[in-house]
Each structure stands twice: as structure tokens, then as C-alpha cells.
Design an enzyme around this catalytic site. Structure first.
Site, short mmCIF file in Angstrom:
data_model
loop_
_atom_site.label_atom_id
_atom_site.label_comp_id
_atom_site.label_asym_id
_atom_site.label_seq_id
_atom_site.Cartn_x
_atom_site.Cartn_y
_atom_site.Cartn_z
N TYR A 160 0.84 -1.20 0.00
CA TYR A 160 0.00 0.00 0.00
C TYR A 160 0.88 1.26 0.00
CZ TYR A 160 -3.73 3.23 1.38
OH TYR A 160 -4.63 4.26 1.41
N1 LIG Z 1 -9.90 5.65 4.65
C1 LIG Z 1 -8.69 6.08 4.88
O1 LIG Z 1 -8.26 6.19 6.03
C2 LIG Z 1 -7.78 6.49 3.74
C3 LIG Z 1 -6.60 7.15 4.05
C4 LIG Z 1 -5.75 7.53 3.02
C5 LIG Z 1 -6.10 7.27 1.70
N2 LIG Z 1 -7.26 6.61 1.42
C6 LIG Z 1 -7.56 6.35 0.02
O2 LIG Z 1 -8.84 6.84 -0.28
C7 LIG Z 1 -9.36 6.14 -1.41
C8 LIG Z 1 -10.80 5.75 -1.12
O3 LIG Z 1 -10.81 4.81 -0.05
P1 LIG Z 1 -11.94 4.80 1.08
O4 LIG Z 1 -11.25 5.01 2.36
O5 LIG Z 1 -13.05 5.67 0.70
O6 LIG Z 1 -12.32 3.25 1.07
P2 LIG Z 1 -13.59 2.47 0.50
O7 LIG Z 1 -14.82 2.96 1.17
O8 LIG Z 1 -13.23 1.05 0.62
O9 LIG Z 1 -13.66 2.91 -1.03
C9 LIG Z 1 -12.82 2.36 -1.99
C10 LIG Z 1 -13.45 2.62 -3.34
O10 LIG Z 1 -12.56 2.13 -4.37
C11 LIG Z 1 -13.32 1.32 -5.26
N3 LIG Z 1 -12.47 0.31 -5.87
C12 LIG Z 1 -11.64 -0.57 -5.25
N4 LIG Z 1 -11.06 -1.37 -6.17
C13 LIG Z 1 -11.52 -0.97 -7.38
C14 LIG Z 1 -11.32 -1.41 -8.71
N5 LIG Z 1 -10.50 -2.43 -9.00
N6 LIG Z 1 -11.96 -0.77 -9.71
C15 LIG Z 1 -12.80 0.25 -9.45
N7 LIG Z 1 -13.03 0.72 -8.22
C16 LIG Z 1 -12.42 0.10 -7.19
C17 LIG Z 1 -14.43 0.72 -4.40
O11 LIG Z 1 -15.55 0.41 -5.20
P3 LIG Z 1 -16.00 -1.06 -5.66
O12 LIG Z 1 -15.65 -2.02 -4.55
O13 LIG Z 1 -17.47 -0.88 -5.90
O14 LIG Z 1 -15.24 -1.31 -6.93
C18 LIG Z 1 -14.77 1.90 -3.50
O15 LIG Z 1 -15.69 2.75 -4.15
C19 LIG Z 1 -8.42 4.97 -1.65
O16 LIG Z 1 -7.55 5.27 -2.72
C20 LIG Z 1 -7.64 4.89 -0.36
O17 LIG Z 1 -6.37 4.30 -0.53
C21 LIG Z 1 -8.12 6.22 2.41
#
Ligand SMILES: NC(=O)c1ccc[n+]([C@@H]2O[C@H](COP(=O)([O-])OP(=O)(O)OC[C@H]3O[C@@H](n4cnc5c(N)ncnc54)[C@H](OP(=O)(O)O)[C@@H]3O)[C@@H](O)[C@H]2O)c1
Length: 256
Positions: A159
Site C-alpha cells: 500500500y
Molecule cells: N480511509 C482512509 O483512512 C484512507 C486514508 C488515506 C487514503 N485513502 C484512500 O482513499 C481512497 C478511497 O478509499 P476509502 O477510504 O473511501 O475506502 P472504501 O470505502 O473502501 O472505497 C474504496 C473505493 O474504491 C473502489 N475500488 C476498489 N477497487 C476498485 C477497482 N479495481 N476498480 C474500481 N473501483 C475500485 C471501491 O468500489 P467497488 O468495490 O465498488 O469497486 C470503492 O468505491 C483509496 O484510494 C484509499 O487508498 C483512504
């Protein structure tokens, strides 16, 4: 008529079925944008599109797995056909590791899945986005990196590598296209209360305590707090900013 910040702008948000992407799609729609949402889970995609319509906004969901170049081609063909332009793109889809193995023990499939989604998927989308923005004379891209794109974290080597890569890709592409009126920045969220954080917290009960110990504001962030920063990065209010990472992390990484 009410003057909204993104009236009639065409905006793509990947990973819009949950968490940060969902909040970002809703926030753009509230500001008058035509939002295209891309992710894999159709039922949730339709649910978000319905939520946006109920608010009087405009959104369509296009089922896309960003690991698959053919599906990405289909997404951008549909955007070209339906709208003929793309003003902003938020490359947000991503995933993390649930098992948190040390770097030498990461199964190859897990490494490939994380890198193919978080880094290669962003790059594949950017190729189309930049191509479209060059044709139309400009645009804005925001890539979702992470505070873990700026530092290491035990158990999250794949990651961290992917998110460091997103920042490198963001900076390089920003340099290459700055003179073409295309701005490209990264957002670096700290711990945000989404499925990505809730799933490992169920497995590792002391994870929340450990996260809060590293977070001066002593709380997790909410998806809407990231969406607000993404909208700012996409707006003319940040018109002189490109090639940078914006950290929104409750003070994480600030202390010596
Ligand atoms: N939450 C945190 O603490 C945090 C911190 C830093 C960065 N981030 C980043 O923020 C972003 C969003 O994450 P989140 O925290 O909102 O988590 P989340 O609720 O799990 O959302 C992840 C999103 O990515 C989509 N996704 C995953 N694999 C995919 C694929 N192969 N093709 C298309 N869509 C895909 C999922 O949709 P489907 O499953 O429907 O495809 C979902 O809509 C990510 O890049 C994550 O690394 C999160």
C-alpha cells in the site's frame, strides 16, 4: 439563479461507491456538476446515483474495474460519446491489505492487486484524462494518495509503495502538462472512517487506539472532510497549484 462552483462541469470520480469517493461525488453534484461515477459494485453505484438525483443533482454510474484496461477504455469512450469533455477527474479508487504481512511475506497476488489498483489503475485513467484535457485545452486531476504516500507503515508495504508511486506519478505528470493548462495534484488523507479502515479495525481491536495515538486531533476524519479539500483542489480557488500533495490528516506527520 443560484451560482454553484461546478455548474455544468463534467467530473469523473473513481471509487465512488463508498467512503471518500461517494462523499466526493455527492459534494460535486451539490455544487452543480454532472458527475460520472466509476467502480465495480453496480447496486451501490445505482444507490449513489439515486441519492444524487434525490438532491436534484446529476450523476451516472459506469461499472468499471480499474485493473482492466478494456473496462477503462469503455469508461472513457462513454464519457467522450455522452459529454465530449471532462473538466475534472478524481482518481480515488483504491484498496489496502487486510492481512498486513511484513514486506517479505506479501503474497504476489496481493502485491499485484494493490499495485494494479492503486497505481497502475490511476496511471491508466490519467492517460485517457490527459488525452481528453489536451484536446479541450485544459483540466484538473486529483489523485487520492495517502499520508502513507509520504511515510512507511509496518504491514502495509504494498500500500505504501503504491501511494508513494501515486505521488511520484502526480508530480511528474504535473510537470509535463503544466504548460498545457492541466493541473494535477494529490490529496493525502490521514485515517478516515470508511470501509477501508473499519474492516481492519474489526480484525485488530487495538488499531483505533494506535491510530489515535499518532493523530494530534485524536479522532478519525470523515469522508466529507476529504471531499471538501478535493473540491477546492478542483476549483479555480487553487488555480496556481500543481504537482503538490495536500495532507488532510488531523495533524498526523506534523510532530518531529
Ligand atoms: N480511509 C482512509 O483512512 C484512507 C486514508 C488515506 C487514503 N485513502 C484512500 O482513499 C481512497 C478511497 O478509499 P476509502 O477510504 O473511501 O475506502 P472504501 O470505502 O473502501 O472505497 C474504496 C473505493 O474504491 C473502489 N475500488 C476498489 N477497487 C476498485 C477497482 N479495481 N476498480 C474500481 N473501483 C475500485 C471501491 O468500489 P467497488 O468495490 O465498488 O469497486 C470503492 O468505491 C483509496 O484510494 C484509499 O487508498 C483512504
Amino acid at each position: 439563479m443560484e451560482n454553484k462552483r461546478f455548474s455544468d462541469k463534467v467530473i469523473l470520480v473513481t471509487g465512488a461507491t463508498s467512503g471518500i469517493g461517494r462523499a466526493t461525488a455527492v459534494a460535486f453534484a451539490r455544487e452543480g456538476a454532472q458527475v460520472i461515477m466509476a467502480a465495480r459494485r453496480e447496486n451501490l453505484g445505482r444507490e449513489v446515483a439515486d441519492e444524487i438525483s434525490a438532491l436534484g443533482g446529476k450523476a451516472v454510474f459506469i461499472k468499471t474495474d480499474i485493473r482492466n484496461p478494456d473496462e477503462i477504455d469503455h469508461l472513457f469512450e462513454a464519457i467522450s460519446k455522452q459529454y465530449g469533455r471532462l473538466d475534472c477527474a478524481v482518481n480515488n479508487a483504491g484498496l489496502s491489505s487486510l492481512t498486513m504481512p511484513p514486506a517479505t511475506k506479501i503474497p504476489e497476488e496481493e502485491w499485484d492487486d494493490i499495485l494494479n489498483t492503486n497505481l497502475r489503475g490511476v496511471w491508466l485513467c490519467m492517460k485517457h484524462e490527459i488525452g481528453r484535457m489536451l484536446k479541450q485545452g485544459g483540466g484538473v486531476i486529483v489523485n487520492t494518495a495517502s499520508v502513507l504516500g509520504l511515510m512507511g507503515s509496518s504491514g502495509l508495504a504494498a500500500y505504501c509503495a503504491s501511494k508513494h508511486g501515486v505521488i511520484g506519478l502526480t508530480k511528474t505528470a504535473a510537470l509535463e502538462y503544466a504548460h498545457k493548462n492541466i493541473r494535477i495534484n494529490a490529496i493525502c488523507p490521514g485515517p478516515i472512517r470508511t470501509r477501508m479502515m473499519e474492516a481492519p479495525m474489526e480484525i485488530y481491536p487495538n488499531m483505533l487506539e494506535m491510530l489515535l495515538a499518532k493523530t494530534p486531533m485524536k479522532r478519525m476524519g470523515e469522508s466529507e472532510e476529504i471531499a471538501g479539500a478535493v473540491l477546492w483542489l478542483c476549483s479555480d480557488e487553487s488555480s496556481f497549484m500543481t504537482g503538490k500533495e495536500l495532507v488532510v490528516a488531523g495533524g498526523q506527520g506534523v510532530a518531529a
